[in-house]
Design a protein around this motif. Structure first.
Motif, PDB file in Angstrom:
ATOM      1  N   TYR A   1      -7.597  -0.135  -0.551  1.00  0.00           N
ATOM      2  CA  TYR A   1      -6.952  -0.474  -1.772  1.00  0.00           C
ATOM      3  C   TYR A   1      -8.339   0.188  -2.905  1.00  0.00           C
ATOM      4  N   PHE A   2      -7.775   0.701  -3.935  1.00  0.00           N
ATOM      5  CA  PHE A   2      -8.664   1.099  -4.788  1.00  0.00           C
ATOM      6  C   PHE A   2      -7.686   1.665  -6.054  1.00  0.00           C
ATOM      7  N   GLY A   3      -8.496   1.940  -7.132  1.00  0.00           N
ATOM      8  CA  GLY A   3      -7.881   2.322  -8.549  1.00  0.00           C
ATOM      9  C   GLY A   3      -8.869   2.769  -9.714  1.00  0.00           C
ATOM     10  N   PRO A   4      -8.323   2.678 -10.696  1.00  0.00           N
ATOM     11  CA  PRO A   4      -6.948   3.013 -11.046  1.00  0.00           C
ATOM     12  C   PRO A   4      -6.455   4.513 -10.773  1.00  0.00           C
ATOM     13  N   PRO A   5      -5.356   4.612 -10.766  1.00  0.00           N
ATOM     14  CA  PRO A   5      -4.150   3.426 -10.755  1.00  0.00           C
ATOM     15  C   PRO A   5      -4.374   2.684  -9.407  1.00  0.00           C
ATOM     16  N   ALA A   6      -3.801   1.399  -9.664  1.00  0.00           N
ATOM     17  CA  ALA A   6      -3.658   0.519  -8.516  1.00  0.00           C
ATOM     18  C   ALA A   6      -3.149   1.286  -7.187  1.00  0.00           C
ATOM     19  N   THR A   7      -3.763   1.498  -6.153  1.00  0.00           N
ATOM     20  CA  THR A   7      -3.204   2.217  -4.919  1.00  0.00           C
ATOM     21  C   THR A   7      -3.664   1.299  -3.692  1.00  0.00           C
ATOM     22  N   TRP A   8      -2.565   1.327  -3.060  1.00  0.00           N
ATOM     23  CA  TRP A   8      -2.772   0.709  -1.671  1.00  0.00           C
ATOM     24  C   TRP A   8      -2.295   1.789  -0.304  1.00  0.00           C
ATOM     25  N   ALA A   9      -3.382   2.120   0.178  1.00  0.00           N
ATOM     26  CA  ALA A   9      -3.080   3.314   1.264  1.00  0.00           C
ATOM     27  C   ALA A   9      -3.354   2.673   2.648  1.00  0.00           C
TER      28      ALA A   9
END
Length: 187
Positions: A97-105
């Motif tokens: 999970y990272f961001g921005p933008p909020a990203t769930w990979a």
């Protein structure tokens, strides 16, 4: 055929392997059903959805000391972004999970971004509970079809308490946090 393994033993071994593989619907499997009854209404997923994936996010949030645009001479810690590993309840890494933008990979290459719908207090010293509307997934895999993401069971992650003033302007601080991320699909 392996001459050291009788045909019946080979058949049983193959059946066991196939049975084990059939249970691996996706690598981000649910551990036990998640119940949202105790959550504030603002962060509950609407009826007509079911839990697809449960993860534990373990990582950090970066904040930066910046001048307040609406208050000259005033400064505040501003959210820069998160970086976390998404783990199974057993501790296996399932994604990030990272961001921005909020990203769930997901580790399978699929990922989603999202837009915050609501937050609710989660107790002193903890970032709030959160409900996110997921955008259509990129790639095919565990994130395909995800409609909502909940952040619950939060621990830590709030802005630093160290001074943020003109002498600290531009300084970044990293704060550890943990939260459960629950991924939902249409039922």
């Amino acid at each position: 055929m392996n001459k050291n393994l009788p045909a019946a033993g080979l058949t049983i071994a193959c059946l066991a392997l196939l049975s084990a593989c059939s249970g691996m619907k996706d690598h981000m499997a649910m551990d036990k059903p998640f119940m949202q009854d105790a959550l504030p209404d603002a962060v509950k997923v609407p009826a007509g959805h079911q839990v697809a994936v449960q993860t534990v996010g373990v990582g950090q949030i970066t904040y930066e000391c910046k001048a307040k645009a609406d208050m000259p001479g005033s400064f505040a810690w501003v959210f820069v972004g998160p970086q976390a590993d998404l783990l199974s309840r057993g501790g296996a890494k399932l994604g990030t999970y990272f961001g921005p933008p909020a990203t769930w990979a997901s580790s399978d290459g699929s990922k989603v971004t999202g837009t915050q719908l609501a937050v609710a207090p989660a107790g002193a010293g903890n970032i709030p509970f959160q409900l996110v509307k997921a955008n259509p997934a990129m790639g095919v895999g565990a994130m395909t079809g995800i409609t909502h993401i909940q952040r619950v069971a939060t621990q830590g992650g709030v802005a630093p308490t160290s001074p943020c003033d003109s002498t600290a302007a531009g300084r970044k601080e990293v704060v550890k946090y943990q939260a459960d991320y629950i991924f939902w699909k249409a039922a």
